[in-house]
Motif scaffolding. Sequence first.
Motif, short mmCIF file in Angstrom:
data_model
loop_
_atom_site.label_atom_id
_atom_site.label_comp_id
_atom_site.label_asym_id
_atom_site.label_seq_id
_atom_site.Cartn_x
_atom_site.Cartn_y
_atom_site.Cartn_z
N GLN A 51 0.83 -1.21 0.00
CA GLN A 51 0.00 0.00 0.00
C GLN A 51 0.87 1.27 0.00
N HIS A 52 0.36 2.31 -0.61
CA HIS A 52 1.07 3.59 -0.71
C HIS A 52 0.66 4.58 0.39
N ILE A 53 -0.44 4.29 1.06
CA ILE A 53 -0.97 5.21 2.07
C ILE A 53 -1.58 4.39 3.19
N TYR A 54 -1.49 4.91 4.40
CA TYR A 54 -2.20 4.33 5.53
C TYR A 54 -2.73 5.47 6.38
N PHE A 55 -3.63 5.13 7.29
CA PHE A 55 -4.28 6.13 8.13
C PHE A 55 -4.06 5.76 9.58
N VAL A 56 -3.88 6.79 10.42
CA VAL A 56 -3.64 6.61 11.84
C VAL A 56 -4.75 7.32 12.60
N VAL A 104 -7.64 11.57 12.82
CA VAL A 104 -7.34 10.57 11.80
C VAL A 104 -6.45 11.26 10.77
N SER A 105 -5.26 10.70 10.56
CA SER A 105 -4.29 11.32 9.65
C SER A 105 -3.84 10.33 8.59
N PRO A 106 -3.72 10.80 7.34
CA PRO A 106 -3.12 9.96 6.30
C PRO A 106 -1.60 10.00 6.41
N LYS A 107 -0.98 8.88 6.13
CA LYS A 107 0.48 8.79 6.19
C LYS A 107 0.99 8.10 4.93
N ARG A 147 7.45 0.38 9.59
CA ARG A 147 8.18 -0.88 9.66
C ARG A 147 7.38 -1.86 10.51
N ILE A 148 7.29 -3.10 10.02
CA ILE A 148 6.70 -4.17 10.82
C ILE A 148 7.87 -4.94 11.42
N LEU A 149 7.99 -4.90 12.74
CA LEU A 149 9.13 -5.53 13.41
C LEU A 149 8.84 -6.96 13.84
N GLY A 150 7.58 -7.35 13.83
CA GLY A 150 7.22 -8.70 14.24
C GLY A 150 5.72 -8.87 14.17
N PRO A 151 5.22 -10.01 14.60
CA PRO A 151 3.79 -10.28 14.49
C PRO A 151 2.92 -9.37 15.35
N ASN A 152 3.51 -8.73 16.35
CA ASN A 152 2.74 -7.85 17.23
C ASN A 152 3.43 -6.51 17.49
N ARG A 153 4.26 -6.08 16.52
CA ARG A 153 4.96 -4.81 16.73
C ARG A 153 5.15 -4.07 15.41
N VAL A 154 4.78 -2.80 15.43
CA VAL A 154 4.91 -1.92 14.27
C VAL A 154 5.54 -0.61 14.73
N LEU A 155 6.42 -0.07 13.92
CA LEU A 155 6.97 1.27 14.15
C LEU A 155 6.51 2.17 13.02
N TRP A 156 6.17 3.42 13.35
CA TRP A 156 6.02 4.39 12.27
C TRP A 156 6.68 5.69 12.68
N LEU A 157 7.39 6.22 11.70
CA LEU A 157 8.15 7.46 11.87
C LEU A 157 7.23 8.63 11.56
N ASN A 158 7.06 9.50 12.52
CA ASN A 158 6.21 10.67 12.34
C ASN A 158 7.09 11.86 11.94
N LEU A 159 6.76 12.43 10.82
CA LEU A 159 7.51 13.58 10.31
C LEU A 159 6.79 14.87 10.69
N THR A 160 7.54 15.95 10.78
CA THR A 160 6.98 17.25 11.16
C THR A 160 5.86 17.62 10.21
N GLY A 161 4.76 18.05 10.79
CA GLY A 161 3.60 18.47 10.02
C GLY A 161 2.88 19.61 10.71
N SER A 162 1.73 19.92 10.21
CA SER A 162 1.00 21.09 10.69
C SER A 162 0.47 20.92 12.10
N GLY A 163 0.22 19.70 12.52
CA GLY A 163 -0.25 19.45 13.88
C GLY A 163 0.58 18.35 14.51
N ASN A 164 0.26 18.06 15.77
CA ASN A 164 1.00 17.04 16.50
C ASN A 164 0.03 16.33 17.45
#
Length: 182
Positions: free
Chosen positions: A19-24, A35-38, A44-61
């Motif tokens: 997929q090219h886009i996901y939502f958080v 709800v934000s598009p990313k 990164r999927i690190l395992g069957p029960n762990r995901v990392l996502w890098l949040n980049l600077t944007g208009s809100g936090n």
Amino acid sequence: MAKQFDTIEDAHRRFIEDQHIYFVGTAAESGRVNVSPKGMDSLRILGPNRVLWLNLTGSGNETAAHLARVDRMTLMWCSFTTRPLILRIYGTARTVHPRDPAWDELYASFPPDIGARQIYDVSVEMVQTSCGYAVPFFEAPRQRETLTKWAEDKGEDGIRAYWAEKNQTTIDGFDTGIFDDA
């Protein structure tokens, strides 16, 4: 039609990686649901029960502030191509800032980006798939370079100044922790 799973299975991983886009989605105990598009190379999927996502600077936090109050997070992917499918990951997440001891190890999973603001370390509690029959077809011809160029033009000092101006509180007035002491 929906199916639930305890872990991210190999088929789920392949679907997510395609997929090219996901939502958080996050929410504090009160105030607005965010709800934000990313996109970009930020997950990164690190395992069957762990995901990392890098949040980049944007208009809100919003996400950082919500997680400081309530650690729930939902990630969602939709297929816009041939096979209709929606996949959601439900779990809890912790925020890792550049000042935190875990930052260097986790950040090494991603390409360097001057706009890197936080990493969200998600513990997956449930994966759910559903049909996606109503999701339209879309094409993703290329990634936008706008955010990367914007951050590079600002530089490190400009990014920190932007955080001070725009990223310290949410639209509901919650503290995002962007400048808290370690």
